[in-house]
Design a protein around this motif. Structure first.
Motif, PDB file in Angstrom:
ATOM      1  N   CYS A   1       0.950  -1.198   0.043  1.00 32.55           N
ATOM      2  CA  CYS A   1      -0.126   0.021  -0.145  1.00 32.55           C
ATOM      3  C   CYS A   1       0.752   1.215   0.069  1.00 32.55           C
ATOM      4  O   CYS A   1       0.690   2.276  -0.779  1.00 32.55           O
ATOM      5  N   GLN A   2       1.869   1.316   0.736  1.00 37.56           N
ATOM      6  CA  GLN A   2       2.728   2.494   0.899  1.00 37.56           C
ATOM      7  C   GLN A   2       3.616   2.455  -0.188  1.00 37.56           C
ATOM      8  O   GLN A   2       3.890   3.862  -0.749  1.00 37.56           O
ATOM      9  N   MET A   3       4.111   1.538  -0.880  1.00 38.03           N
ATOM     10  CA  MET A   3       4.964   1.352  -1.857  1.00 38.03           C
ATOM     11  C   MET A   3       4.020   1.973  -3.265  1.00 38.03           C
ATOM     12  O   MET A   3       4.519   2.800  -3.898  1.00 38.03           O
ATOM     13  N   GLU A   4       3.066   1.622  -3.156  1.00 40.16           N
ATOM     14  CA  GLU A   4       2.169   2.174  -4.400  1.00 40.16           C
ATOM     15  C   GLU A   4       1.887   3.600  -4.288  1.00 40.16           C
ATOM     16  O   GLU A   4       1.595   4.254  -5.117  1.00 40.16           O
ATOM     17  N   ALA A   5       1.689   4.109  -2.924  1.00 47.69           N
ATOM     18  CA  ALA A   5       1.235   5.383  -2.688  1.00 47.69           C
ATOM     19  C   ALA A   5       2.630   6.274  -3.350  1.00 47.69           C
ATOM     20  O   ALA A   5       2.356   7.618  -3.918  1.00 47.69           O
ATOM     21  N   VAL A   6       3.642   5.824  -2.878  1.00 47.11           N
ATOM     22  CA  VAL A   6       4.794   6.450  -3.391  1.00 47.11           C
ATOM     23  C   VAL A   6       4.842   6.381  -5.128  1.00 47.11           C
ATOM     24  O   VAL A   6       5.152   7.590  -5.659  1.00 47.11           O
ATOM     25  N   LEU A   7       4.547   5.392  -5.523  1.00 39.90           N
ATOM     26  CA  LEU A   7       4.711   5.246  -7.060  1.00 39.90           C
ATOM     27  C   LEU A   7       4.037   6.085  -7.965  1.00 39.90           C
ATOM     28  O   LEU A   7       3.920   6.549  -8.689  1.00 39.90           O
ATOM     29  N   GLU A   8       2.669   6.205  -7.249  1.00 40.53           N
ATOM     30  CA  GLU A   8       1.545   6.861  -7.752  1.00 40.53           C
ATOM     31  C   GLU A   8       2.079   8.695  -7.627  1.00 40.53           C
ATOM     32  O   GLU A   8       1.808   9.298  -8.630  1.00 40.53           O
ATOM     33  N   VAL A   9       2.641   8.903  -6.446  1.00 33.82           N
ATOM     34  CA  VAL A   9       3.258  10.398  -6.583  1.00 33.82           C
ATOM     35  C   VAL A   9       4.169  10.485  -7.803  1.00 33.82           C
ATOM     36  O   VAL A   9       4.210  11.509  -8.312  1.00 33.82           O
ATOM     37  N   TYR A  10       5.092   9.695  -7.824  1.00 28.45           N
ATOM     38  CA  TYR A  10       6.002  10.019  -8.921  1.00 28.45           C
ATOM     39  C   TYR A  10       5.331   9.946 -10.381  1.00 28.45           C
ATOM     40  O   TYR A  10       6.040  10.506 -11.268  1.00 28.45           O
ATOM     41  N   ARG A  11       4.140   9.504 -10.255  1.00 26.16           N
ATOM     42  CA  ARG A  11       3.643   9.648 -11.791  1.00 26.16           C
ATOM     43  C   ARG A  11       2.786  11.091 -12.088  1.00 26.16           C
ATOM     44  O   ARG A  11       2.315  11.251 -13.376  1.00 26.16           O
ATOM     45  N   ARG A  12       2.734  12.083 -11.131  1.00 19.19           N
ATOM     46  CA  ARG A  12       1.951  13.150 -11.034  1.00 19.19           C
ATOM     47  C   ARG A  12       2.919  14.029 -12.303  1.00 19.19           C
ATOM     48  O   ARG A  12       4.114  13.996 -12.159  1.00 19.19           O
ATOM     49  N   ALA A  13       2.044  14.881 -12.928  1.00 13.95           N
ATOM     50  CA  ALA A  13       2.740  15.754 -13.936  1.00 13.95           C
ATOM     51  C   ALA A  13       3.290  16.710 -12.856  1.00 13.95           C
ATOM     52  O   ALA A  13       3.031  17.316 -11.978  1.00 13.95           O
ATOM     53  N   ALA A  14       4.400  17.363 -13.408  1.00 17.71           N
ATOM     54  CA  ALA A  14       5.189  18.161 -12.624  1.00 17.71           C
ATOM     55  C   ALA A  14       4.682  19.587 -12.776  1.00 17.71           C
ATOM     56  O   ALA A  14       3.787  20.050 -13.564  1.00 17.71           O
ATOM     57  N   ASP A  15       4.407  20.197 -11.450  1.00 12.55           N
ATOM     58  CA  ASP A  15       3.861  21.337 -11.173  1.00 12.55           C
ATOM     59  C   ASP A  15       4.099  22.164 -10.190  1.00 12.55           C
ATOM     60  O   ASP A  15       4.380  21.692  -8.930  1.00 12.55           O
ATOM     61  N   ARG A  16       4.716  23.357 -10.464  1.00 14.19           N
ATOM     62  CA  ARG A  16       5.479  24.045  -9.677  1.00 14.19           C
ATOM     63  C   ARG A  16       4.667  24.415  -8.247  1.00 14.19           C
ATOM     64  O   ARG A  16       5.047  24.635  -7.348  1.00 14.19           O
ATOM     65  N   SER A  17       3.238  24.461  -8.502  1.00 10.58           N
ATOM     66  CA  SER A  17       2.204  24.763  -7.380  1.00 10.58           C
ATOM     67  C   SER A  17       2.143  23.600  -6.468  1.00 10.58           C
ATOM     68  O   SER A  17       1.532  23.800  -5.375  1.00 10.58           O
ATOM     69  N   HIS A  18       2.375  22.447  -6.882  1.00  8.50           N
ATOM     70  CA  HIS A  18       2.065  21.261  -6.247  1.00  8.50           C
ATOM     71  C   HIS A  18       3.646  20.311  -6.447  1.00  8.50           C
ATOM     72  O   HIS A  18       3.426  19.057  -6.716  1.00  8.50           O
ATOM     73  N   PRO A  19       4.507  20.873  -5.795  1.00  8.33           N
ATOM     74  CA  PRO A  19       5.857  20.040  -5.974  1.00  8.33           C
ATOM     75  C   PRO A  19       6.057  18.767  -5.229  1.00  8.33           C
ATOM     76  O   PRO A  19       5.215  18.854  -4.279  1.00  8.33           O
ATOM     77  N   VAL A  20       6.849  17.877  -5.730  1.00 12.05           N
ATOM     78  CA  VAL A  20       7.222  16.731  -5.057  1.00 12.05           C
ATOM     79  C   VAL A  20       8.512  16.712  -4.612  1.00 12.05           C
ATOM     80  O   VAL A  20       9.240  16.994  -5.577  1.00 12.05           O
ATOM     81  N   VAL A  21       8.733  16.902  -3.384  1.00  6.56           N
ATOM     82  CA  VAL A  21      10.094  16.727  -2.822  1.00  6.56           C
ATOM     83  C   VAL A  21      10.435  15.472  -1.943  1.00  6.56           C
ATOM     84  O   VAL A  21       9.476  15.215  -1.071  1.00  6.56           O
ATOM     85  N   CYS A  22      11.495  14.778  -2.104  1.00 11.35           N
ATOM     86  CA  CYS A  22      12.018  13.729  -1.284  1.00 11.35           C
ATOM     87  C   CYS A  22      12.881  14.269  -0.448  1.00 11.35           C
ATOM     88  O   CYS A  22      13.690  15.130  -0.471  1.00 11.35           O
ATOM     89  N   MET A  23      12.744  13.665   0.731  1.00  8.47           N
ATOM     90  CA  MET A  23      13.685  14.126   2.107  1.00  8.47           C
ATOM     91  C   MET A  23      14.309  12.947   2.751  1.00  8.47           C
ATOM     92  O   MET A  23      13.612  11.739   2.813  1.00  8.47           O
ATOM     93  N   ASP A  24      15.514  12.692   3.055  1.00 10.16           N
ATOM     94  CA  ASP A  24      16.424  11.962   3.866  1.00 10.16           C
ATOM     95  C   ASP A  24      17.324  12.533   4.563  1.00 10.16           C
ATOM     96  O   ASP A  24      17.953  13.616   4.553  1.00 10.16           O
ATOM     97  N   GLU A  25      17.858  11.628   5.598  1.00 10.68           N
ATOM     98  CA  GLU A  25      18.864  11.918   6.541  1.00 10.68           C
ATOM     99  C   GLU A  25      19.942  10.928   6.300  1.00 10.68           C
ATOM    100  O   GLU A  25      19.815   9.831   6.068  1.00 10.68           O
ATOM    101  N   THR A  26      20.992  11.777   6.665  1.00 11.68           N
ATOM    102  CA  THR A  26      22.437  10.666   6.991  1.00 11.68           C
ATOM    103  C   THR A  26      23.561  11.290   7.576  1.00 11.68           C
ATOM    104  O   THR A  26      23.360  12.678   7.983  1.00 11.68           O
ATOM    105  N   SER A  27      24.596  10.603   8.315  1.00 15.28           N
ATOM    106  CA  SER A  27      25.567  11.203   8.938  1.00 15.28           C
ATOM    107  C   SER A  27      26.934  10.939   8.422  1.00 15.28           C
ATOM    108  O   SER A  27      26.970  10.030   7.532  1.00 15.28           O
ATOM    109  N   VAL A  28      27.900  11.661   8.647  1.00 13.98           N
ATOM    110  CA  VAL A  28      29.189  11.640   8.170  1.00 13.98           C
ATOM    111  C   VAL A  28      30.255  11.952   9.287  1.00 13.98           C
ATOM    112  O   VAL A  28      30.083  12.708  10.024  1.00 13.98           O
ATOM    113  N   GLN A  29      30.990  10.847   9.314  1.00  9.78           N
ATOM    114  CA  GLN A  29      32.303  11.128  10.254  1.00  9.78           C
ATOM    115  C   GLN A  29      33.276  11.921   9.950  1.00  9.78           C
ATOM    116  O   GLN A  29      33.754  11.836   8.708  1.00  9.78           O
TER     117      GLN A  29
END
Length: 221
Positions: free
Chosen positions: A14-42
């Motif tokens: 269910c969650q996988m398909e929700a993400v995949l459907e988001v990636y199918r949306r037409a590009a729209d500056r008023s409704h942008p899709v932004v991916c966010m992630d975190e990591t660390s560097v020593q």
């Protein structure tokens, strides 16, 4: 390599398909899709001065080094616009994430009607973190402009910000950086260069593909 459980469940697909459907949306500056992630560097300091490279000989450095803290990286990546921002801090508290989101809404996309934020289920990645960091009125106004879409557990490969961290690691962080200030400077330079490349992501894996290629992950009816 994708990290996928041997036997998934309905919540995963269910969650996988929700993400995949988001990636199918037409590009729209008023409704942008932004991916966010975190990591660390020593952060790593040299204990002896490296010997510079010269004709016929590469740079040489001692195997011994000194640990000098950890730099925490928070990436916001709009894959279909080829835009990214990577914040560097000395912590990964809820307030740090909230400030990154505030900047996304108020500074990066001030004209957007709604921003879809794709991210994992880390316990700080919730609206509650906004209320921890800001007055209620501000927290509410930020939430009103956000749509959270979570990648499933073992489904981080769906988050394109993770792919950006892989590139960042190979092109910028795969060496000894002595302190947070140096990491910040190098990451900013890398981000500026990447934002100028004008090469948005061409994501081709769809829900239909998932139902065929990952059929084994779907619950048996």
């Amino acid at each position: 390599m994708w990290c996928i459980p041997a036997q998934a469940n309905a919540a995963f697909v269910c969650q996988m398909e929700a993400v995949l459907e988001v990636y199918r949306r037409a590009a729209d500056r008023s409704h942008p899709v932004v991916c966010m992630d975190e990591t660390s560097v020593q952060c790593i300091k040299e204990v002896r001065t490296p010997i510079p490279a010269k004709a016929g000989q590469s740079e040489r450095y001692d195997v011994e080094y000194e640990r000098n803290g950890v730099a925490h990286l928070l990436a916001f990546y709009a894959p279909f616009e080829n835009w990214r921002r990577v914040d560097v801090a000395d912590n990964h508290a809820a307030e740090q994430w909230a400030e990154g989101v505030r900047r996304l809404v108020q500074e990066d996309y001030p004209e957007a009607q709604r921003i879809t934020l794709v991210m994992d289920n880390l316990n700080t990645h919730t609206g509650a973190s906004l209320y921890k960091a800001f007055p209620p009125a501000l927290a509410r106004s930020l939430l009103d402009k956000l749509e959270f879409v979570y990648t499933p557990k073992h489904g981080s490969w769906l988050n394109m910000a993770e792919c950006e961290f892989s590139v960042l690691g190979r092109q910028c962080l795969d060496r000894r950086l002595p302190d947070i200030e140096t990491v910040t400077c190098e990451v900013l330079a890398w981000t500026k260069r990447r934002n100028q490349s004008n090469k948005p992501v061409d994501w081709r894996f769809t829900t239909d593909d998932a139902r065929i290629k990952l059929k084994r992950l779907y619950p048996k009816l």
